[in-house]
Design a protein around this motif. Structure first.
Motif, PDB file in Angstrom:
ATOM      1  N   GLN A  56       0.824  -1.212   0.000  1.00 22.21           N
ATOM      2  CA  GLN A  56       0.000   0.000   0.000  1.00 22.21           C
ATOM      3  C   GLN A  56       0.854   1.255   0.000  1.00 22.21           C
ATOM      4  O   GLN A  56       1.631   1.500   0.916  1.00 22.21           O
ATOM      5  CB  GLN A  56      -0.933   0.002   1.207  1.00 22.21           C
ATOM      6  N   GLU A  57       0.692   2.073  -1.039  1.00 21.33           N
ATOM      7  CA  GLU A  57       1.397   3.348  -1.127  1.00 21.33           C
ATOM      8  C   GLU A  57       0.594   4.434  -0.428  1.00 21.33           C
ATOM      9  O   GLU A  57      -0.633   4.456  -0.510  1.00 21.33           O
ATOM     10  CB  GLU A  57       1.619   3.729  -2.589  1.00 21.33           C
ATOM     11  N   ILE A  58       1.298   5.322   0.248  1.00 22.22           N
ATOM     12  CA  ILE A  58       0.670   6.453   0.930  1.00 22.22           C
ATOM     13  C   ILE A  58       1.512   7.700   0.688  1.00 22.22           C
ATOM     14  O   ILE A  58       2.649   7.615   0.232  1.00 22.22           O
ATOM     15  CB  ILE A  58       0.528   6.205   2.454  1.00 22.22           C
ATOM     16  N   THR A  59       0.947   8.843   0.982  1.00 25.93           N
ATOM     17  CA  THR A  59       1.712  10.088   1.041  1.00 25.93           C
ATOM     18  C   THR A  59       1.574  10.607   2.456  1.00 25.93           C
ATOM     19  O   THR A  59       0.471  10.672   2.995  1.00 25.93           O
ATOM     20  CB  THR A  59       1.177  11.128   0.036  1.00 25.93           C
ATOM     21  N   THR A  60       2.680  10.931   3.052  1.00 26.75           N
ATOM     22  CA  THR A  60       2.675  11.414   4.428  1.00 26.75           C
ATOM     23  C   THR A  60       3.512  12.688   4.503  1.00 26.75           C
ATOM     24  O   THR A  60       3.987  13.178   3.485  1.00 26.75           O
ATOM     25  CB  THR A  60       3.174  10.315   5.400  1.00 26.75           C
ATOM     26  N   TYR A  61       3.699  13.217   5.694  1.00 28.03           N
ATOM     27  CA  TYR A  61       4.434  14.472   5.821  1.00 28.03           C
ATOM     28  C   TYR A  61       5.106  14.571   7.179  1.00 28.03           C
ATOM     29  O   TYR A  61       4.796  13.844   8.119  1.00 28.03           O
ATOM     30  CB  TYR A  61       3.493  15.671   5.629  1.00 28.03           C
ATOM     31  N   ALA A  62       6.034  15.517   7.232  1.00 30.48           N
ATOM     32  CA  ALA A  62       6.659  15.917   8.496  1.00 30.48           C
ATOM     33  C   ALA A  62       6.820  17.435   8.438  1.00 30.48           C
ATOM     34  O   ALA A  62       6.970  18.013   7.360  1.00 30.48           O
ATOM     35  CB  ALA A  62       8.014  15.252   8.669  1.00 30.48           C
ATOM     36  N   GLU A  63       6.776  18.070   9.598  1.00 28.40           N
ATOM     37  CA  GLU A  63       6.953  19.515   9.680  1.00 28.40           C
ATOM     38  C   GLU A  63       8.079  19.840  10.650  1.00 28.40           C
ATOM     39  O   GLU A  63       8.212  19.189  11.688  1.00 28.40           O
ATOM     40  CB  GLU A  63       5.659  20.206  10.117  1.00 28.40           C
ATOM     41  N   PHE A  64       8.863  20.870  10.267  1.00 26.43           N
ATOM     42  CA  PHE A  64      10.023  21.265  11.045  1.00 26.43           C
ATOM     43  C   PHE A  64      10.058  22.783  11.180  1.00 26.43           C
ATOM     44  O   PHE A  64      10.096  23.482  10.169  1.00 26.43           O
ATOM     45  CB  PHE A  64      11.315  20.816  10.336  1.00 26.43           C
TER      46      PHE A  64
END
Length: 135
Positions: A56-64
């Protein structure tokens, strides 16, 4: 560096296919600060996905957050590279599993995994893991 300049420079950065970098002004809350958001493609790393090769492919994120007032352009790019390395490390910790149970000893979304990794890291702050899509 002015925050507006930093935002423009961040948005010109490229890395791997599917990775995008955006930034927003955060000076109303913290002087000379921007927040960088990195969206990136990944695989669903849940334990049940391990058995079938993480299909399963997903798109995720991180914030800095970054305080940029004393930055040069090279300082900004170095900070972005540190963020990238943090993301790559985070993902590696999700995917490192042990058969036959598919246990992830350093899973960054589990308190025990966070503690195990912090005990072996030069950054013993559990808060680092909270930048990834939940905080």
């Amino acid at each position: 560096m002015e925050t507006a300049s930093a935002i423009e420079l961040v948005e010109d950065v490229i890395y791997k296919p599917g990775w995008t970098f955006t930034a927003r002004d955060h000076t109303k809350r913290f002087e000379s600060t921007i927040v960088v958001r990195v969206n990136y493609p990944a695989r669903n790393s849940n334990r049940d996905q391990a058995e079938t090769g993480y299909p399963q492919e997903i798109t995720t994120y991180a914030e800095f957050p970054l305080v940029v007032n004393d930055y040069t352009d090279e300082d900004l790019y170095a900070a972005l590279l540190e963020a990238i390395m943090s993301i790559e490390e985070h993902e590696a910790r999700e995917f490192l599993r042990v058969q036959p149970t598919n246990w992830a000893p350093f899973h960054p979304h589990r308190a025990t995994g966070m503690r195990r990794w912090a005990a072996r890291s030069d950054k013993p702050d559990l808060m680092d893991d909270l930048q990834f899509g939940i905080a």
